[in-house]
Write a protein that holds these residues in place. Structure first.
Motif, short mmCIF file in Angstrom:
data_model
loop_
_atom_site.label_atom_id
_atom_site.label_comp_id
_atom_site.label_asym_id
_atom_site.label_seq_id
_atom_site.Cartn_x
_atom_site.Cartn_y
_atom_site.Cartn_z
N TYR A 1 70.62 7.12 56.68
CA TYR A 1 69.62 6.22 56.06
C TYR A 1 70.07 4.67 56.31
CZ TYR A 1 72.81 5.86 51.74
OH TYR A 1 73.71 5.57 51.01
N SER A 2 68.94 3.88 56.41
CA SER A 2 69.15 2.29 56.63
C SER A 2 69.15 1.69 55.53
CB SER A 2 68.41 1.88 57.76
OG SER A 2 67.11 1.91 57.00
N GLN A 3 69.91 0.41 55.44
CA GLN A 3 69.92 -0.52 54.29
C GLN A 3 70.38 -1.83 55.04
OE1 GLN A 3 73.45 1.91 52.51
NE2 GLN A 3 74.11 -0.08 52.08
N CYS A 4 69.91 -2.88 54.17
CA CYS A 4 70.44 -4.06 54.55
C CYS A 4 71.72 -4.56 54.18
CB CYS A 4 69.33 -5.09 54.18
SG CYS A 4 67.61 -4.70 55.03
N LYS A 5 72.51 -5.35 54.72
CA LYS A 5 73.68 -6.02 54.28
C LYS A 5 73.65 -6.93 53.17
CE LYS A 5 75.87 -5.68 58.95
NZ LYS A 5 76.24 -6.46 60.21
N THR A 6 72.27 -7.73 53.26
CA THR A 6 72.40 -9.08 52.59
C THR A 6 71.19 -9.10 51.29
OG1 THR A 6 70.94 -10.04 54.16
CG2 THR A 6 73.29 -10.48 54.20
N THR A 7 70.09 -7.87 51.60
CA THR A 7 69.10 -7.87 50.70
C THR A 7 68.93 -6.37 50.14
OG1 THR A 7 67.65 -7.45 52.41
CG2 THR A 7 67.93 -9.77 51.75
N ASP A 8 68.15 -6.18 49.33
CA ASP A 8 67.89 -4.98 48.54
C ASP A 8 67.12 -4.03 49.77
OD1 ASP A 8 68.69 -6.03 46.34
OD2 ASP A 8 66.76 -6.29 45.31
N LEU A 9 66.13 -4.47 50.52
CA LEU A 9 65.66 -3.65 51.68
C LEU A 9 65.01 -4.76 52.49
CD1 LEU A 9 62.30 -2.26 50.34
CD2 LEU A 9 63.32 -4.07 49.24
#
Length: 388
Positions: free
Chosen positions: A340-348
């Motif tokens: 799954y993908s996610q962001c380093k700096t934000t919620d999505l």
């Protein structure tokens, strides 16, 4: 293909499906375009739990809304939701301190939880080892799902209700907006039209907008999970989350003692290197799912993670699991990896192209818990609708 929809969602996973669900509930005409014969990504490769208790305050609120939505749907159509609760089992005094602090935080947030003594935990959860368990924190409102069942039944429910048109084996290769109308062209040349489009699938996002994808701060996590053979004459209710989970989930970061406890951990330990925390959940067939691990790479470098399973990780998880619960058997019938993908700096990740093409992805491990609640709010925002 002459029909124009109010909304077309690209990607039939949990995030895309709930955007479609809430748009339909608002009276909009909706279609889902899913490139495979059924969803095959993170939605069906996760642990299968809805745990607002593990989220920070913002996402706990989305998760609590999700619980209401899941239960409303389950009351009309069996999508495999079971309200059997979540428990965090503390294995030492530091973890006991964290669950006591989280209990107070949730009490202040009006989210019901119950502190359990060691004896209550041992009586409630068959096979739980008394040399591991010190205390527990139980969330009775939380639910488990069967990931490979839920999404397909949810699609069936929406189709039977006439809420959404779902097109499988429909790969979108081009999206364009002209005169406030979005046109989506498929691999076989079909053209779908909509007032607005939401792209919720990471691989579709990558194929359609490679430059934006490569310049994003998305990272991909690879998780390994295992499933035992069915356990005869054995029942384990709910999601069992353990000490390593207490030390990992973001909800506990709000606890006053979090920083001091985390500072004592060995940064070079195996569980740190591979992001391992031990969870248990019994599936409907009696098997027990054990997880999971986390390895990361920038989304554009996903191939660096590989698709092979790391046997050393599996062996470690089994060895740790045996220290926690004595199952009738630890014979493994299935091993798999989820991505799954996610962001380093934000919620999505959210990005709008033109006025009416919206990319919404990278929800990470919050997907099964937060998608239903977040999507409800996001549909209202995108279409500028009343929240009533």
């Amino acid at each position: 293909m002459n029909k124009k929809y109010d909304l077309i969602v690209v990607g039939g996973g949990v995030l895309g499906t709930f955007h479609a669900y809430h748009a339909s509930k608002k009276g909009l005409t909706v279609a889902i375009l899913e490139k495979d014969s059924k969803p095959r990504g993170a939605t069906v490769r996760n642990f299968g739990q809805v745990v607002p208790s593990g989220m920070n305050v913002k996402w706990q609120n989305y998760g609590r809304e999700s619980l209401s939505i899941y239960k409303e749907i389950q009351s009309q159509f069996d999508v495999s939701i079971r309200q059997n609760g979540t428990v965090y089992i503390a294995s030492n005094e530091e973890e006991v301190q964290l669950i006591e602090e989280l209990y107070q935080i949730n009490k202040n947030n009006n989210y019901h939880s119950e502190l359990l003594t060691k004896e209550q935990c041992l009586n409630k959860y068959a096979g739980l080892r008394k040399d591991y368990c010190k205390a527990g924190l139980f969330f009775p409102e939380e639910v488990t799902v069967e990931p490979r069942v839920m999404i397909n039944r949810l699609h069936e429910f929406m189709s039977e209700k006439g809420m959404v048109n779902i097109f499988y084996k429909t790969s979108v290769v081009h999206v364009d907006e002209t005169n406030e109308v979005v046109e989506l062209t498929t691999a076989i040349g079909e053209v779908f039209k909509a007032d607005k489009t939401i792209i919720c699938n990471g691989s579709d996002f990558k194929a359609l907008y490679p430059t934006i994808f490569n310049e994003s701060d998305l990272v991909v996590s690879k998780l390994q999970m295992l499933r035992t053979k069915p356990q005869k004459n054995y029942k384990l209710d709910g999601s069992i989350l353990t000490g390593l989970t207490i030390r990992r989930y973001e909800a506990f970061e709000e606890c006053p003692s979090w920083n001091s406890i985390k500072s004592k951990e060995d940064p070079n330990s195996f569980e740190k290197k591979y992001g391992v925390h031990i969870l248990f959940k019994q599936a409907i067939d009696g098997s027990v799912i054990i997880g999971d691990s986390h390895e990361y790479a920038d989304a554009k470098n996903i191939d660096d993670l590989g698709f092979d399973l790391n046997e050393e990780i599996d062996d470690f998880m089994i060895a740790e699991a045996k220290k926690i619960i004595d199952l009738p058997n630890y014979q493994i019938q299935q091993r798999w990896a989820g991505f799954y993908s996610q962001c380093k700096t934000t919620d999505l990740f959210q990005h709008t192209i033109g006025n009416n093409i919206h990319i919404v992805t990278g929800i990470g491990g919050k997907g099964m818990t937060g998608s239903a609640g977040f999507s409800k709010e996001n549909i209202n925002k995108i279409f500028k609708l009343s929240t009533c």
